[in-house]
Design an enzyme around this catalytic site. Structure first.
Site, short mmCIF file in Angstrom:
data_model
loop_
_atom_site.label_atom_id
_atom_site.label_comp_id
_atom_site.label_asym_id
_atom_site.label_seq_id
_atom_site.Cartn_x
_atom_site.Cartn_y
_atom_site.Cartn_z
N ASP A 84 0.81 -1.23 0.00
CA ASP A 84 0.00 0.00 0.00
C ASP A 84 0.84 1.27 0.00
O ASP A 84 1.94 1.30 0.55
CB ASP A 84 -0.90 -0.02 1.25
N HIS A 183 -6.97 10.08 6.66
CA HIS A 183 -6.09 9.16 7.38
C HIS A 183 -5.89 9.61 8.82
O HIS A 183 -6.02 10.80 9.14
CB HIS A 183 -4.70 9.12 6.73
N HIS A 211 -10.10 5.28 1.58
CA HIS A 211 -8.99 5.34 2.54
C HIS A 211 -9.46 6.09 3.79
O HIS A 211 -10.43 6.83 3.75
CB HIS A 211 -7.80 6.07 1.92
N SER A 214 -10.99 4.30 9.29
CA SER A 214 -11.01 4.22 10.75
C SER A 214 -11.83 5.34 11.37
O SER A 214 -12.40 5.19 12.45
CB SER A 214 -9.58 4.28 11.31
N VAL A 234 -8.58 0.15 6.46
CA VAL A 234 -8.62 0.41 7.90
C VAL A 234 -7.21 0.25 8.46
O VAL A 234 -6.58 -0.80 8.27
CB VAL A 234 -9.57 -0.57 8.62
#
Length: 283
Positions: A84, A183, A211, A214, A234
């Protein structure tokens, strides 16, 4: 169980009108927790190793990739291995031999024209070597203090026409888009632009990637998948669970010196988090 390609997992999710979750691996405990959580949930998942995680392990891809792949193969869950946020072309080129089925090419810090050229070049390499390739248009927010003009910073949105042109110019297999997530969010307060997700889904001929998931509440994730998001990334949620468990154990038992005493509950906390995220995905 043999590794399953990201392409296969994403294609299955698209066909089912569902999503597939991808979880970031930093330590061996992360990989073990993701595998355990996927087994409990009875769902497939993708284990992601970022270029930043490779740097944390001394810049050596092979050891962390081999350990993560070994955990995945020993699991009863169907798991894929994804590299990633890769900036370095050399790291992309090392991915096939290291066992990865997919990579995310991150040329987002480059001007648009250079982003397209770099991404198209690495897509060509990836396709010739069996890799499924994800990319993004613009930077995703919150990475290492980068300024909030990133693709996933609050207020930043991906234009559907620009996204379609980018996909056509690069040949990518999936696109990370800016719809309101960021993020490194430690609170789940992000509000996504679901109307934009619908428009992107109608304009972009490849699966969409979220993206910064979370920081997205459960109902927002479900709605995003219904609107057209497929790959749900996540990372921070696992680190939050890990750190809270370690902190609680060391606070309760300040004399502990054996790391297994606090890494075991940390791993269990991450496994629970993985299972909870997987339970959000439509069957």
């Amino acid at each position: 169980m043999p590794l399953v390609s990201t392409r296969e997992l994403v294609d299955e999710a698209v066909a089912a009108g569902s999503g597939v979750a991808a979880f970031n691996v930093i330590t061996l405990e992360h990989a073990e927790a993701i595998a355990a959580g996927a087994e409990r949930a009875g769902r497939p998942a993708i284990l992601q190793i970022s270029e930043n995680a490779v740097a944390f392990h001394g810049g050596r891809l092979a050891p962390v990739a081999a350990a993560t792949a070994a955990v995945a193969r020993a699991s009863g869950a169907r798991l894929g291995l994804h590299l990633d946020h890769v900036v370095s072309p050399a790291l992309v080129e090392a991915a096939p031999a290291a066992g990865f089925g997919s990579v995310m090419v991150d040329a987002s810090k480059l001007p648009y024209g250079q982003n397209v050229a770099r991404t198209a070049e690495l897509v060509d390499f990836g396709h010739r070597h069996g890799l499924w390739v994800e990319a993004e248009l613009g930077r995703v927010g919150g990475k290492d203090g980068e300024p909030p003009l990133d693709a996933h910073a609050p207020g930043v949105r991906t234009d559907p026409a620009e996204a379609a042109a980018y996909v056509a110019a690069t040949g990518v297999d999936a696109l990370a888009v800016a719809v309101g997530s960021s993020h490194a969010m430690t609170e789940r307060t992000a509000a996504l632009d679901h109307e934009l997700i619908h428009r992107l889904r109608a304009s972009v001929p490849v699966p969409l990637v979220l993206h910064g998931s979370s920081g997205v509440p459960d109902d927002e994730i479900r709605a995003a998948i219904a609107a057209g998001m497929v790959k749900i990334n996540v990372g921070t949620a696992l680190n939050t669970a890990f750190t809270a468990a370690v902190r609680a154990e060391l606070t309760a038992r300040p004399d502990v010196v054996d790391p297994r005493k606090y890494l075991a509950p940390a791993r269990e906390a991450m496994a629970t988090t993985v299972a909870e995220f997987l339970a959000l995905l439509p069957a």
